[in-house]
Write an enzyme that holds these catalytic residues in place. Structure first.
Site: not given
Ligand code: NAP
Length: 251
Positions: A143, A156
């Site tokens: 991130s 986080y």
């Molecule tokens: P997201 O759509 O909410 O994806 C998060 C994923 O993690 C979902 O598939 C979720 O599954 C899974 N997850 C969360 N808790 C879990 C658990 N206890 N067991 C198994 N799976 C779990 O959001 P995203 O933005 O794509 O996030 C993906 C990654 O990118 C994360 O590591 C996040 O920190 C990182 N990130 C995102 C951004 C951004 O701007 N979006 C920026 C920097 C980093 P469920 O659907 O079952 O909850």
């Protein structure tokens, strides 16, 4: 697809593959030729269907990553599916928002357990196989808060800063064994993870104003970086945290 970015014959495992960035990365790896094991709490039906339509092999491994307990099983099931594990993408992540003075132990543990603890033990389980194979790629989804402080997201920031450190540590231990460990630091992407920021118009606009590219990211824009770090094109790339952020970190 031929050349250094070709993943034909590779077996990938992507966590959090049912939505957002994980889904986009899983689909990009499949587009580049990989067969993919999708790790998800739910069925990941849409990701599975998209990858199957590309003619790739795809499996779904059910797991809750709020403890490290499933890590070994996930790697075993990936190997049972594909015969090996060439690529691990530690993408699953969660976030809790509260002022630091009010931050609870529960919100600390909930984030650290998924974002850092499970990511480490998955890397350990996959790394053992990859070291035995003499080759493998691990890509951690970090991130901007691997570099910056952020606000109201204590666990986080701690988890993503920790993940960057862990990426470097594992790279140092495993680079000489043929295993590449790197990370991608996404900027601001429209996903479930950022829904609260997108809903807050003032915050959304303030973030937008600081992004040199002039727009928030779409998950598909991370695919190229994930394919690169998973491919032989990155064979001499170890321990980097690559921002894909519309220029945010350059500002
Ligand atoms: P997201 O759509 O909410 O994806 C998060 C994923 O993690 C979902 O598939 C979720 O599954 C899974 N997850 C969360 N808790 C879990 C658990 N206890 N067991 C198994 N799976 C779990 O959001 P995203 O933005 O794509 O996030 C993906 C990654 O990118 C994360 O590591 C996040 O920190 C990182 N990130 C995102 C951004 C951004 O701007 N979006 C920026 C920097 C980093 P469920 O659907 O079952 O909850």
């Amino acid at each position: 697809m031929n050349g250094p970015f070709d993943l034909t014959g590779k077996v990938a495992c992507v966590t959090g593959a049912n939505s957002g960035i994980g889904r986009a990365v899983a689909e990009a790896l499949a587009q580049a030729g990989a067969d993919v094991a999708l790790v998800a709490r739910s069925g990941a039906d849409e990701t599975r269907a998209t990858i199957a339509a590309m003619g790739r092999r795809v499996a779904v491994i059910g797991a809750d990553l709020s403890s490290a307990e499933p890590a070994a099983r996930i790697v075993e099931e990936t190997v049972a599916f594909g015969g090996r594990i060439d690529i691990l993408v530690n993408n699953a992540g969660t976030i809790r928002r509260a002022d630091a003075v009010d931050f609870t132990e529960a919100d600390w543990d909930a984030v650290m357990d998924v974002n850092l603890k499970s990511a480490f033990f998955l890397a350990q389980a996959a790394g053992r196989r990859m070291i035995a194979q003499g080759a493998g790629k691990i890509v951690n989804i970090a991130s901007l808060l691997s570099f910056q402080g952020g606000i109201r997201v204590a666990s986080y920031t701690a988890s993503k800063s920790g993940l960057a450190g862990l990426t470097r540590l594992l790279a140092c231990e495993w680079a000489g064994k043929g295993v590449n460990v790197n990370a991608i630091a996404p900027g601001y992407f429209v996903t479930n993870n950022t829904a609260a920021l997108v809903a807050d118009t003032a915050r959304y606009e303030a973030i937008l104003a600081r992004i040199p590219a002039g727009r928030w990211g779409e998950p598909g824009q991370l695919g190229g970086a994930a394919v690169f770090l998973s491919s032989s094109a990155a064979d001499y790339v170890h321990g980097v945290v690559l921002p894909v952020d519309g220029g945010w970190m350059a500002r």
